[in-house]
Design a protein around this motif. Structure first.
Motif, PDB file in Angstrom:
ATOM      1  N   THR A 134       1.205  -6.692   9.154  1.00 48.15           N
ATOM      2  CA  THR A 134       0.671  -6.238   7.778  1.00 48.15           C
ATOM      3  C   THR A 134      -0.586  -5.554   8.030  1.00 48.15           C
ATOM      4  O   THR A 134      -1.403  -5.728   8.865  1.00 48.15           O
ATOM      5  CB  THR A 134       0.745  -7.040   7.305  1.00 48.15           C
ATOM      6  N   LYS A 135      -0.755  -4.636   7.072  1.00 47.29           N
ATOM      7  CA  LYS A 135      -1.731  -3.583   6.853  1.00 47.29           C
ATOM      8  C   LYS A 135      -2.725  -3.842   6.281  1.00 47.29           C
ATOM      9  O   LYS A 135      -2.358  -3.919   5.186  1.00 47.29           O
ATOM     10  CB  LYS A 135      -1.543  -2.546   7.894  1.00 47.29           C
ATOM     11  N   ARG A 136      -4.009  -4.220   5.705  1.00 44.82           N
ATOM     12  CA  ARG A 136      -4.748  -4.399   4.868  1.00 44.82           C
ATOM     13  C   ARG A 136      -5.472  -2.654   3.760  1.00 44.82           C
ATOM     14  O   ARG A 136      -5.294  -1.690   4.395  1.00 44.82           O
ATOM     15  CB  ARG A 136      -5.844  -3.696   4.913  1.00 44.82           C
ATOM     16  N   TYR A 137      -5.401  -2.494   2.434  1.00 44.50           N
ATOM     17  CA  TYR A 137      -4.956  -1.657   2.046  1.00 44.50           C
ATOM     18  C   TYR A 137      -6.032  -2.032   0.673  1.00 44.50           C
ATOM     19  O   TYR A 137      -6.200  -2.828   0.604  1.00 44.50           O
ATOM     20  CB  TYR A 137      -3.236  -0.800   1.387  1.00 44.50           C
ATOM     21  N   LYS A 138      -6.877  -0.991  -0.088  1.00 45.33           N
ATOM     22  CA  LYS A 138      -7.380  -0.796  -1.387  1.00 45.33           C
ATOM     23  C   LYS A 138      -6.687   0.043  -2.415  1.00 45.33           C
ATOM     24  O   LYS A 138      -6.942   1.348  -1.760  1.00 45.33           O
ATOM     25  CB  LYS A 138      -9.046  -0.547  -1.153  1.00 45.33           C
ATOM     26  N   CYS A 139      -6.486  -0.916  -3.138  1.00 48.37           N
ATOM     27  CA  CYS A 139      -6.487   0.266  -4.419  1.00 48.37           C
ATOM     28  C   CYS A 139      -7.442   1.286  -4.547  1.00 48.37           C
ATOM     29  O   CYS A 139      -8.562   0.610  -5.295  1.00 48.37           O
ATOM     30  CB  CYS A 139      -5.454  -0.312  -5.348  1.00 48.37           C
ATOM     31  N   LEU A 140      -7.132   2.715  -4.798  1.00 45.99           N
ATOM     32  CA  LEU A 140      -8.268   3.765  -5.615  1.00 45.99           C
ATOM     33  C   LEU A 140      -8.202   3.716  -6.970  1.00 45.99           C
ATOM     34  O   LEU A 140      -9.208   4.202  -7.327  1.00 45.99           O
ATOM     35  CB  LEU A 140      -7.872   4.995  -4.850  1.00 45.99           C
TER      36      LEU A 140
ATOM     37  N   GLY B 118       5.521  -0.945   5.898  1.00 46.95           N
ATOM     38  CA  GLY B 118       5.904  -0.193   4.907  1.00 46.95           C
ATOM     39  C   GLY B 118       5.386   1.109   4.838  1.00 46.95           C
ATOM     40  O   GLY B 118       4.556   1.351   4.936  1.00 46.95           O
ATOM     41  N   ARG B 119       6.264   2.714   5.022  1.00 40.73           N
ATOM     42  CA  ARG B 119       5.503   3.939   4.094  1.00 40.73           C
ATOM     43  C   ARG B 119       5.348   4.417   2.894  1.00 40.73           C
ATOM     44  O   ARG B 119       4.243   4.689   3.362  1.00 40.73           O
ATOM     45  CB  ARG B 119       6.803   4.447   4.883  1.00 40.73           C
ATOM     46  N   ARG B 120       5.511   3.255   1.896  1.00 36.47           N
ATOM     47  CA  ARG B 120       5.603   3.993   0.529  1.00 36.47           C
ATOM     48  C   ARG B 120       4.701   2.321  -0.798  1.00 36.47           C
ATOM     49  O   ARG B 120       5.438   1.376  -0.873  1.00 36.47           O
ATOM     50  CB  ARG B 120       6.198   3.945   0.042  1.00 36.47           C
ATOM     51  N   VAL B 121       3.365   2.425   0.221  1.00 40.22           N
ATOM     52  CA  VAL B 121       2.603   0.874  -0.210  1.00 40.22           C
ATOM     53  C   VAL B 121       2.524   1.006  -1.754  1.00 40.22           C
ATOM     54  O   VAL B 121       1.774   2.251  -2.246  1.00 40.22           O
ATOM     55  CB  VAL B 121       1.517   0.924   0.602  1.00 40.22           C
ATOM     56  N   ILE B 122       2.534  -0.381  -2.907  1.00 39.33           N
ATOM     57  CA  ILE B 122       2.575  -0.112  -3.871  1.00 39.33           C
ATOM     58  C   ILE B 122       1.677  -0.954  -4.194  1.00 39.33           C
ATOM     59  O   ILE B 122       2.244  -2.751  -3.651  1.00 39.33           O
ATOM     60  CB  ILE B 122       3.834  -0.207  -4.593  1.00 39.33           C
ATOM     61  N   CYS B 123       0.191  -0.791  -4.779  1.00 38.33           N
ATOM     62  CA  CYS B 123      -0.458  -2.450  -5.284  1.00 38.33           C
ATOM     63  C   CYS B 123       0.112  -3.409  -6.040  1.00 38.33           C
ATOM     64  O   CYS B 123       1.011  -2.653  -7.017  1.00 38.33           O
ATOM     65  CB  CYS B 123      -1.731  -1.114  -5.903  1.00 38.33           C
TER      66      CYS B 123
ATOM     67  N   GLU C 180       0.820   3.749  -6.871  1.00 38.42           N
ATOM     68  CA  GLU C 180       1.038   4.694  -5.388  1.00 38.42           C
ATOM     69  C   GLU C 180      -0.647   4.842  -4.869  1.00 38.42           C
ATOM     70  O   GLU C 180      -0.396   5.681  -3.712  1.00 38.42           O
ATOM     71  CB  GLU C 180       1.620   5.271  -5.215  1.00 38.42           C
ATOM     72  N   ASN C 181      -2.003   5.435  -5.648  1.00 34.24           N
ATOM     73  CA  ASN C 181      -2.585   5.790  -4.980  1.00 34.24           C
ATOM     74  C   ASN C 181      -3.427   5.037  -4.327  1.00 34.24           C
ATOM     75  O   ASN C 181      -4.806   4.427  -4.448  1.00 34.24           O
ATOM     76  CB  ASN C 181      -3.553   6.152  -6.305  1.00 34.24           C
ATOM     77  N   VAL C 182      -2.719   5.019  -3.043  1.00 40.40           N
ATOM     78  CA  VAL C 182      -3.817   3.468  -1.709  1.00 40.40           C
ATOM     79  C   VAL C 182      -3.949   4.282  -0.514  1.00 40.40           C
ATOM     80  O   VAL C 182      -3.557   5.154   0.031  1.00 40.40           O
ATOM     81  CB  VAL C 182      -2.515   2.470  -1.465  1.00 40.40           C
ATOM     82  N   GLU C 183      -5.733   3.080  -0.235  1.00 37.38           N
ATOM     83  CA  GLU C 183      -5.898   3.785   0.682  1.00 37.38           C
ATOM     84  C   GLU C 183      -5.567   2.774   1.809  1.00 37.38           C
ATOM     85  O   GLU C 183      -5.818   1.707   1.872  1.00 37.38           O
ATOM     86  CB  GLU C 183      -7.125   4.676   0.934  1.00 37.38           C
TER      87      GLU C 183
END
Length: 44
Positions: free
Chosen positions: A11-17, A27-32, A38-41
């Motif tokens: 798993t990777k850590r993401y932040k919603c912009l 995965g490739r299509r990460v959703i908050c 889908e505007n995540v980094e």
């Protein structure tokens, strides 16, 4: 039925912009999970 443990997956850590939520994703299509954006980094 496959018993998949999330801790064993890469798993990777993401932040919603849009809403600022921080979460783990995979995965490739990460959703908050909070606002479904889908505007995540990816965070390092």
């Amino acid at each position: 039925m496959a018993d998949i443990k999330l801790k064993k997956l890469k798993t990777k850590r993401y932040k919603c912009l849009d809403c600022g939520n921080s979460f783990k994703g995979i995965g490739r299509r990460v959703i908050c999970p909070s606002c479904q954006s889908e505007n995540v980094e990816e965070l390092n």
